[in-house]
Write a protein that holds these residues in place. Structure first.
Motif, mmCIF file in Angstrom:
data_model
loop_
_atom_site.group_PDB
_atom_site.id
_atom_site.type_symbol
_atom_site.label_atom_id
_atom_site.label_comp_id
_atom_site.label_asym_id
_atom_site.label_seq_id
_atom_site.Cartn_x
_atom_site.Cartn_y
_atom_site.Cartn_z
ATOM 1 N N ASN A 104 44.157 44.219 40.110
ATOM 2 C CA ASN A 104 44.093 43.024 40.453
ATOM 3 C C ASN A 104 42.894 42.183 40.813
ATOM 4 O O ASN A 104 42.766 41.261 41.546
ATOM 5 N N ASN A 105 41.883 42.930 40.652
ATOM 6 C CA ASN A 105 40.380 42.488 40.514
ATOM 7 C C ASN A 105 40.015 42.254 41.932
ATOM 8 O O ASN A 105 39.226 41.396 42.258
ATOM 9 N N ARG A 106 40.577 43.252 43.048
ATOM 10 C CA ARG A 106 40.186 43.330 44.272
ATOM 11 C C ARG A 106 39.231 44.542 44.331
ATOM 12 O O ARG A 106 39.302 45.478 43.542
ATOM 13 N N LYS B 9 47.914 39.548 44.355
ATOM 14 C CA LYS B 9 48.295 38.558 43.427
ATOM 15 C C LYS B 9 48.334 37.360 43.958
ATOM 16 O O LYS B 9 47.979 36.189 43.505
ATOM 17 N N MET B 11 46.903 36.245 46.641
ATOM 18 C CA MET B 11 45.746 35.712 47.122
ATOM 19 C C MET B 11 44.689 35.283 45.817
ATOM 20 O O MET B 11 43.936 34.388 46.014
ATOM 21 N N ASN B 12 44.812 35.846 44.730
ATOM 22 C CA ASN B 12 44.045 35.694 43.596
ATOM 23 C C ASN B 12 44.490 34.430 43.070
ATOM 24 O O ASN B 12 43.725 33.565 42.389
ATOM 25 N N SER B 17 40.021 36.131 42.894
ATOM 26 C CA SER B 17 39.921 37.520 43.035
ATOM 27 C C SER B 17 38.513 38.001 43.504
ATOM 28 O O SER B 17 37.489 37.173 43.643
#
Lengths: 194, 98
Positions: A104-106, B9, B11-12, B17
């Motif tokens: 999730n690109n975190r 998701k 939050m993104n 992100s």
């Protein structure tokens, strides 16, 4: 200046400053053969314009300035590789920095965050400098060039980009990736040691 | 685990992100500023995300470290052999003729 005097001057400079310039060049570019070439080109340039050297700065300073210019020229050549050319080196580094984030690109949190804050005066530590040097040298050449250009040129970003012949956008993206890789390297080799 | 994924998701979707945030931190550093929208989202994300908050500090720390490290007078000393120097000298003189 008489030719015979010019030759004497040059000879003196080579014997006195070649080691210093070679050390400096080797530090700034990764390749020792290249470093040697750059030093030779520096002396050649200096010799060509020796009449213009009025001795108002020291010969050492003057030669270093010429050498830095040669290094920047080299960086420009290196930076100007077509963007579509994905080299193996870049790919490896891109993959490594991508892996620092989850699907999730975190951030993949590694629990080392506070360690960065706790360590003060890192640069006084000889070991750290050695480790950091390894991390810097591990950067792909194009990334390394962008990172060190700022130091060599001592100029603002737009001037640096002009010198290197790259766009601002390209520049900050490269710096960004380079710093991610440096972080990862330090997390692994210094803070984490696992 | 599913819930965490959904939250991430969301939050993104609302903000950026973490990956995007790190690029914006650099963009802001180099360009000096961001668009109002990008800047606002960046600030909100960072206030909510400890990892990115840490990264913002680390990014600055890295900038400092790079500059100071390169400035370090501890440049490894290297030596060129005498015959290398002589060859160098000769090459230069040869190249300079005519």
């Amino acid at each position: 200046m008489e030719t015979i005097n010019k030759e004497k001057e040059l000879s003196g400079w080579v014997h006195e400053y070649a080691d210093y310039l070679y050390s400096w060049a080797s530090y700034k570019v990764k390749d020792s053969n290249l470093a040697q070439d750059l030093v030779q080109e520096t002396f050649l340039s200096a010799y060509t314009s020796i009449d213009g050297f009025k001795g108002n700065s020291s010969a050492k300073t003057w030669l270093t300035t010429i050498l830095n210019r040669k290094i920047i020229d080299h960086y420009r050549k290196v930076s100007r590789r077509p963007e579509s050319l994905i080299t193996e080196e870049n790919e490896r580094s891109l993959a490594a920095t991508d892996s620092m984030f989850n699907e999730n690109n975190r951030w993949q949190v590694n629990g080392l965050e506070s360690m960065w804050q706790e360590e003060e005066n890192l640069l006084d530590d000889h070991q750290f400098n050695h480790t950091f040097d390894i991390c810097l040298k591990d950067l792909p050449p194009v990334w390394y060039a962008s990172v060190t250009a700022k130091f060599i040129l001592q100029k603002k970003p737009d001037a640096i980009c002009q010198e290197l012949g790259i766009s601002m956008s390209n520049y900050w993206q490269v710096i960004h990736r380079a710093k991610l890789q440096l972080k990862k390297c330090l997390d692994t080799k210094w803070f984490g040691k696992d | 685990m599913v819930w965490k994924g959904l939250m991430e998701k969301l939050m993104n979707f609302m903000l950026f992100s973490c990956k995007k945030v790190t690029t914006l931190i650099e963009k802001k550093e180099v360009l000096g500023k961001l668009s109002w929208m990008q800047n606002t989202k960046l600030k909100v994300h960072t206030s909510m995300c400890d990892a990115c908050k840490s990264y913002a500090d680390q990014s600055r720390q890295l900038d400092d470290t790079i500059m100071k490290h390169l400035d370090n007078k501890d440049v490894p000393q290297k030596i060129l052999q005498d015959d290398t120097k002589s060859k160098m000298l000769q090459t230069i003189l040869d190249k300079s003729e005519g």
